[in-house]
Design an enzyme around this catalytic site. Structure first.
Site, PDB file in Angstrom:
ATOM      1  N   LYS A   1      21.600 -24.678  15.037  1.00  0.00           N
ATOM      2  CA  LYS A   1      20.970 -23.953  16.150  1.00  0.00           C
ATOM      3  C   LYS A   1      21.678 -24.343  17.426  1.00  0.00           C
ATOM      4  CE  LYS A   1      17.461 -21.149  16.841  1.00  0.00           C
ATOM      5  NZ  LYS A   1      16.808 -20.230  15.888  1.00  0.00           N
TER       6      LYS A   1
ATOM      7  N   ASP B   1      18.478 -15.514  19.418  1.00  0.00           N
ATOM      8  CA  ASP B   1      17.145 -16.117  19.431  1.00  0.00           C
ATOM      9  C   ASP B   1      16.571 -15.730  20.808  1.00  0.00           C
ATOM     10  OD1 ASP B   1      15.465 -18.218  17.717  1.00  0.00           O
ATOM     11  OD2 ASP B   1      15.207 -18.810  19.801  1.00  0.00           O
TER      12      ASP B   1
END
Ligand code: NDP
Ligand code: 2IT
Length: 456
Positions: A136, A176
Site C-alpha cells: 500500500k 484508493d
C-alpha cells in the site's frame, strides 16, 4: 501431547506476547496495532494445530514489512509556490505475487495508516485466490481544492521517485481514497516517460481505452454487495426490498449504491466528511454521479438539487438512519460502538465493509453479540483488487475482455471468498464468524507459501 484446550490457551498467550512486541516496536501507529490485533486474535486455533508455523516464526515475519519506502515529494502549485509532501510505499509481502495495493492521497496519511492498509492487503489479496502479494502507499497530499494541473504536477513528482521501485512483476499500485482514474492516468504517463516502457501491468485502474479493465471502477462496490447477498442467502434472505444505508460518496460508495439498487434494495443515504443525505425516494444515482464524478461536488450539492425527497444533515452519524443492511464505504473507524448499538436497536441484519476497517473493534463486538451478519473488509471489499488482478491478466496477454466476462469472474471470486470464509470459520468451531474464517484462510495461504520459500 497437551490437550487441545491447553494448547489453545498456550497459543493465545504466545500470540498476546507477539502482539505486545509489535506494539513496542511500532510506537505511535494505532491503526496498524488495531489491524494486527484483529488478525492475531483469531489465529490461535490454526497456530495451535500447526506448530511448524510457530517454529518458522511465520507470525513475526508476516507483521514485518519486507520493505518500507518514505520519500519527499516536492512540487510547484499554480501560484508558483513550492509545496513539500511525504510519499509512502510499504511493500509488505510478496510470497504470493508482486506487491499489490492502492495509493491513498489524503492529509491524514502517515506511515501507520499505510502499514495498516498494507497489512490488511496481504490477507485480502490471499483470499482472492489470485497471484498477488500485499502493499500500500500514498501521500499526505490533499487533492481537495487543487486544480487539474496541480494534481498532475503532484502525481508526476510522486512517480518520479516511486517509479524505481515499481514494475509489473515487482509492485503494482492502484487507486484508493483520493486516487481515481484521473490520478492513475497522470501516474502512468510519468512512469512511461521516465522508463521509456509501455508497461500496462505496472498500474491498475487505467482508462479502458489504454489497458484498463472494464468493471474495475465498479468492482469494489459491486463486490461488496455480492458478498452481502451471499451472507443474506445463508440466512434465507436476499437484498430485494431491504433498506440499505451506505456511507461515503466516492468510488466505492457510488457503485455500492448502483449494485444494491440493481438487486432491488432501497438505498436512502450517502455521506461525506461534512454530513449525510437521506433521500426518502431512494438515491437518484444519475444525479449523484453527475455531482460527484463530473462536477467533483459534495453530497450537500446533491441534496440541494434533488428536491423535497432529500434532506442534508450536517455532521451527525449516517448510522442513525434505520436500515436492514449497512455498508460503510468511506474510511477507517467510521462506525463506532454507539453507531453499532443504534443499528442493532433499529433491527439491522447485516453489516458489510466496503471501506477498509470502517467498523471499530468495539462495534464489531456489539454486532457479533447481536447475531448480525458481519462481512469484514478483507473479504467483502476484495472485489476491487481481484479485478485489478484480472486487469493484470489482460495486460499480460494484451487482451481486453468484455464487461460480461469480467463481471462473471468477479461474481465467482466473491462467492468463493464468501464460501472460503464461511467454511473455514465452521471448521474451526466459529460458525458464522467471517472475521475468523477470512483471517485463518488467508493466513494459511500466505504462511504455506512462505514456508515453502524458505528462510527469507
Ligand atoms: P474516494 O476518495 O473515492 O471516496 C472517499 C469517500 O470517503 C468520500 O466520500 C470521502 O468524503 C469519504 N471520506 C474519506 N475520508 C474521510 C474521513 N476521514 N471522514 C469521513 N469521510 C471520509 O475513495 P474510495 O471510495 O476509493 O475509498 C473508500 C474506502 O474504500 C476506503 O476505506 C478505501 O481504502 C476502501 N477501498 C477502496 C477500494 C478501491 O478500489 N477504490 C478497494 C477496497 C477498499 P470527503 O470527500 O468529504 O473526504
Ligand atoms: O484497498 C484496496 O483493496 C484497494 N484500494 C484496491 C487495491 C488494488 O490494487 O486494486
Amino acid at each position: 501431547m497437551p490437550s487441545t484446550a491447553t494448547a489453545l490457551q498456550a497459543t493465545t498467550a504466545w500470540l498476546e506476547s507477539v502482539e505486545a512486541d509489535i506494539l513496542r516496536r511500532n510506537p505511535g501507529e494505532p491503526e496498524f496495532h488495531q489491524a494486527v490485533r484483529e488478525v492475531l486474535e483469531t489465529l490461535a486455533p490454526v497456530v495451535a494445530a500447526r506448530p511448524e508455523l510457530r517454529d518458522a516464526r511465520l507470525v513475526e515475519r508476516l507483521v514485518e514489512p519486507e520493505r518500507q519506502l518514505v520519500f519527499r515529494v516536492t512540487w510547484q502549485d499554480d501560484r508558483g509556490d513550492i509545496q513539500v509532501n511525504r510519499g509512502f510505499r510499504v511493500e509488505f509481502n510478496s510470497a504470493l505475487g508482486p506487491y499489490k495495493g492502492g495509493l491513498r492521497f489524503h492529509p491524514s496519511v502517515n506511515l501507520g495508516i499505510v502499514k495498516f492498509l498494507g497489512f490488511e492487503q496481504i490477507f485480502k489479496n490471499a483470499l482472492t485466490g489470485l497471484g498477488i502479494g500485499g502493499g500500500k502507499g500514498g501521500s499526505d497530499f490533499d487533492p481537495r481544492g487543487r486544480s487539474d494541473a496541480e494534481v498532475m504536477r503532484f502525481c508526476q513528482a510522486f512517480m518520479t521517485e516511486l517509479h524505481r521501485h515499481l514494475g509489473e512483476h515487482t509492485d503494482v499500485p492502484a487507486g484508493d481514497i483520493g486516487v481515481g482514474g484521473r490520478e492513475i492516468g497522470y501516474l502512468f504517463g510519468q512512469y512511461r516517460r521516465i522508463t521509456n516502457r509501455w508497461e500496462g501491468g505496472v498500474l491498475t485502474g487505467k482508462g479502458t481505452g489504454w489497458g484498463g479493465s472494464l468493471i474495475r471502477t465498479e468492482a469494489t462496490g459491486y463486490g461488496n454487495v455480492l458478498f452481502t447477498a451471499e451472507m443474506l442467502r445463508k440466512r434465507g434472505e436476499d437484498l430485494a426490498g431491504q433498506q440499505v444505508t451506505v456511507s461515503g460518496s466516492g468510488n466505492v460508495a457510488l457503485y455500492t449504491v448502483e449494485k444494491a439498487q440493481a438487486l432491488g434494495a432501497v438505498v436512502r443515504t450517502v455521506s461525506d466528511s461534512a454530513g449525510y443525505v437521506v433521500d426518502d425516494k431512494g438515491i437518484d444515482l444519475e444525479l449523484l454521479k453527475q455531482v460527484k464524478e463530473v462536477e467533483r461536488g459534495r453530497v450537500s450539492d446533491y441534496a440541494a438539487r434533488r428536491g423535497a425527497s432529500a434532506r442534508y444533515v450536517e455532521g451527525g452519524s449516517v448510522w442513525d438512519v434505520p436500515a436492514d443492511v449497512a455498508l460503510p464505504s468511506a474510511t477507517q473507524n467510521e462506525l463506532s460502538e454507539r453507531d453499532a448499538t443504534t443499528l442493532v436497536r433499529n433491527g439491522v441484519k447485516a453489516v458489510s465493509e466496503g471501506a477498509n476497517m470502517p467498523t471499530t473493534p468495539e462495534a464489531v463486538r456489539v454486532l457479533r453479540d447481536a447475531g448480525v451478519a458481519f462481512g469484514p473488509a478483507k473479504a467483502a471489499n476484495a472485489g476491487g483488487v481481484a479485478t485489478s488482478a484480472l486487469e493484470m491478466r489482460q495486460n499480460a496477454s494484451r487482451e481486453a475482455w468484455p464487461a460480461a466476462r469480467v463481471e462473471d469472474e468477479l461474481a465467482q471470486v466473491m462467492r468463493r471468498i464468501h464460501d472460503t470464509a464461511y467454511e473455514t470459520a465452521e471448521r474451526h468451531g466459529r460458525p458464522g464468524d467471517y472475521v475468523a474464517g477470512a483471517n485463518i484462510a488467508a493466513f494459511e495461504r500466505v504462511a504455506d507459501a512462505m514456508l515453502a520459500q524458505g528462510v527469507i
